[in-house]
Design a protein around this motif. Structure first.
Motif, PDB file in Angstrom:
ATOM      1  N   ILE A  42       0.874  -1.178   0.000  1.00 21.84           N
ATOM      2  CA  ILE A  42       0.000   0.000   0.000  1.00 21.84           C
ATOM      3  C   ILE A  42       0.910   1.226   0.000  1.00 21.84           C
ATOM      4  O   ILE A  42       2.071   1.136   0.437  1.00 21.84           O
ATOM      5  CB  ILE A  42      -0.941  -0.034   1.238  1.00 21.84           C
ATOM      6  CG1 ILE A  42      -2.137   0.881   1.040  1.00 21.84           C
ATOM      7  CG2 ILE A  42      -0.188   0.299   2.538  1.00 21.84           C
ATOM      8  CD1 ILE A  42      -3.372   0.492   1.816  1.00 21.84           C
ATOM      9  N   THR A  46      -1.831   6.184   1.855  1.00 20.88           N
ATOM     10  CA  THR A  46      -3.199   5.711   1.568  1.00 20.88           C
ATOM     11  C   THR A  46      -4.061   5.710   2.833  1.00 20.88           C
ATOM     12  O   THR A  46      -5.188   6.215   2.829  1.00 20.88           O
ATOM     13  CB  THR A  46      -3.170   4.271   0.980  1.00 20.88           C
ATOM     14  OG1 THR A  46      -2.166   4.205  -0.024  1.00 20.88           O
ATOM     15  CG2 THR A  46      -4.508   3.870   0.413  1.00 20.88           C
ATOM     16  N   LEU A 305     -10.599   2.766  -2.098  1.00 25.13           N
ATOM     17  CA  LEU A 305      -9.507   2.096  -2.823  1.00 25.13           C
ATOM     18  C   LEU A 305      -9.773   2.056  -4.325  1.00 25.13           C
ATOM     19  O   LEU A 305      -8.845   1.994  -5.120  1.00 25.13           O
ATOM     20  CB  LEU A 305      -9.315   0.661  -2.311  1.00 25.13           C
ATOM     21  CG  LEU A 305      -8.703   0.495  -0.930  1.00 25.13           C
ATOM     22  CD1 LEU A 305      -8.620  -0.988  -0.574  1.00 25.13           C
ATOM     23  CD2 LEU A 305      -7.315   1.132  -0.843  1.00 25.13           C
ATOM     24  N   VAL A 310      -6.493   7.100  -5.982  1.00 22.51           N
ATOM     25  CA  VAL A 310      -6.004   6.316  -4.832  1.00 22.51           C
ATOM     26  C   VAL A 310      -5.308   5.059  -5.349  1.00 22.51           C
ATOM     27  O   VAL A 310      -4.181   4.730  -4.949  1.00 22.51           O
ATOM     28  CB  VAL A 310      -7.159   5.963  -3.869  1.00 22.51           C
ATOM     29  CG1 VAL A 310      -6.688   5.001  -2.785  1.00 22.51           C
ATOM     30  CG2 VAL A 310      -7.734   7.237  -3.242  1.00 22.51           C
ATOM     31  N   ILE A 314      -1.287   3.919  -5.165  1.00 24.26           N
ATOM     32  CA  ILE A 314      -0.801   2.635  -4.624  1.00 24.26           C
ATOM     33  C   ILE A 314       0.110   1.959  -5.655  1.00 24.26           C
ATOM     34  O   ILE A 314       1.219   1.521  -5.348  1.00 24.26           O
ATOM     35  CB  ILE A 314      -1.992   1.724  -4.248  1.00 24.26           C
ATOM     36  CG1 ILE A 314      -2.777   2.328  -3.091  1.00 24.26           C
ATOM     37  CG2 ILE A 314      -1.503   0.315  -3.896  1.00 24.26           C
ATOM     38  CD1 ILE A 314      -4.101   1.626  -2.774  1.00 24.26           C
TER      39      ILE A 314
END
Ligand code: SPD
Length: 376
Positions: A42, A46, A305, A310, A314
């Protein structure tokens, strides 16, 4: 299907920016969320960004093997609200009734996922009922370019499993350090593929061939571990690892950062290769355990997510591919162009998915693995 799914640019033109603010958790819900994810999986910000935006406090624990996660899930009462098994493990966990069916109407960003990908994943999770794809990758070889050359010469077979699966090669690499993933379900299939066998065979005699080869290689393997190799490769403490694509590319990046910070020290150059004989590809899936206590917050996090920015953040941090087509325009070009992350057409031909292991094969793998590691 596989090929369409893995086209790095697939669906890019159609990608709708569906980013939205997540639903606020209902007032009666505790503002907490317990997540259990793979280590090094991750971006740095995040969780912090999610907490800041939603006021939901995340407890984020990590694991580095499907077997560990599965043991917890099967025992029940994990205390987790969101977990990340790989697809083949998820499939039998679904059979065991471990997960909640997802209410997609609560996921506004669901449309960002590539439909071709979702159709493929539905082979293991019918109608994508219980899971959302997180990241995917391959299992291959990470190596220290200089040290491998020193040990095996200019003609080192760095494009082949022969580098690590031929005993005389591995014996020469032993001195600079060799790591293998600590999971039979990831190692036995590529060994079988290299030996010319069906990688997902359930036949005991065929599986034994892989075990025999691994037993021969065992004296040259420094350790079995599924996350330590990232730093060890980056620091030059090992020179070769059978590991996961993004993890090895993270090692590459850590080595490059160290070289920049210490220009007087000799740098470490790490490469990742998908061997020409073919390699496993896998998908890690997000799912909510049936006994989760903070289901509303799990939905808020799932939707977060799936926001393009986002997911791209990642991917840019952990160097894995995703099924989020809306994220692609925000993914660094270096990631999209890296054949270790988005395999070439040629490499795609050799990729294979792993089978869902029946319990008796699973037990057989575990028994062999224990013997291999402990010699008993
Ligand atoms: N450091 C994160 C690695 C994630 C690897 N997932 C493995 C899936 C294996 N089938």
């Amino acid at each position: 299907m596989l090929l369409a799914m893995m086209a790095a640019g697939c669906g890019r033109e159609d990608a709708a920016d569906t980013a939205t603010a997540p639903d606020a958790a209902p007032a009666e819900t505790a503002k907490v969320l317990n997540v259990y994810n793979w280590s090094d999986y991750i971006a740095e910000d995040t969780i912090a960004n999610f907490e800041k935006e939603t006021g939901i406090k995340v407890t984020y624990d990590v694991f580095d093997s499907n077997e560990v996660l599965e043991a917890k899930l099967m025992a029940g009462n994990t205390g987790y609200d969101l977990v990340v098994p790989s697809l083949t493990f998820l499939s039998r966990q679904i059979q065991a009734g471990v997960f909640l069916p997802l209410d997609k109407s609560r996921l506004q960003n669901y449309g960002n996922l590539d439909p071709a990908f979702m159709a493929l994943l539905a082979q293991n999770d019918t109608d994508n009922t219980h899971s959302i794809p997180y990241l995917w990758g391959t299992t291959g070889i990470g190596y220290n370019v200089e040290k491998v050359k020193e040990a095996l010469g200019e003609d080192a077979p760095t494009d082949s499993w022969a580098l690590v699966l031929e005993p005389e090669n591995l014996a020469k690499l032993k001195g600079c350090g060799v790591a293998f993933l600590d999971t039979p379900s990831e190692i036995i299939p590529p060994v079988l593929r290299y030996l010319g066998e069906e990688p997902n065979s359930f036949d005991e005699a065929v599986i034994q061939k892989a075990v025999d080869r691994l037993t021969e290689l065992r004296p040259s393997i420094t350790y079995f571990h599924s996350s330590q190799y990232i730093n060890d490769l980056a620091n030059g403490d090992i020179c070769v690892a059978v590991g996961w694509s993004g993890d090895i590319i993270q090692a590459q990046a850590r080595a490059a950062e160290a070289a920049e910070a210490n220009p007087d020290k000799p740098g470490v150059e790490i490469s990742y290769v998908i061997p020409k004989e073919g390699a496993p590809m896998w998908f890690d899936m997000l799912a909510i355990p049936k006994d989760a206590q903070n289901i509303d917050n799990a939905y808020v996090f799932l939707d977060y997510l799936m926001r393009p920015e986002v997911m791209a953040g990642i991917q840019n941090y952990v160097a894995y591919a995703s099924a989020n087509q809306a994220a692609l325009p925000m993914v660094d070009q270096a990631i999209l162009d890296d054949p270790g992350i988005y395999p070439t057409e040629e490499a795609k031909k050799g990729l294979f998915t792993l089978a869902v292991l029946p319990p008796e094969v699973d037990r057989l793998f575990t028994r062999h693995w224990t013997t291999l590691k402990t010699g008993q």
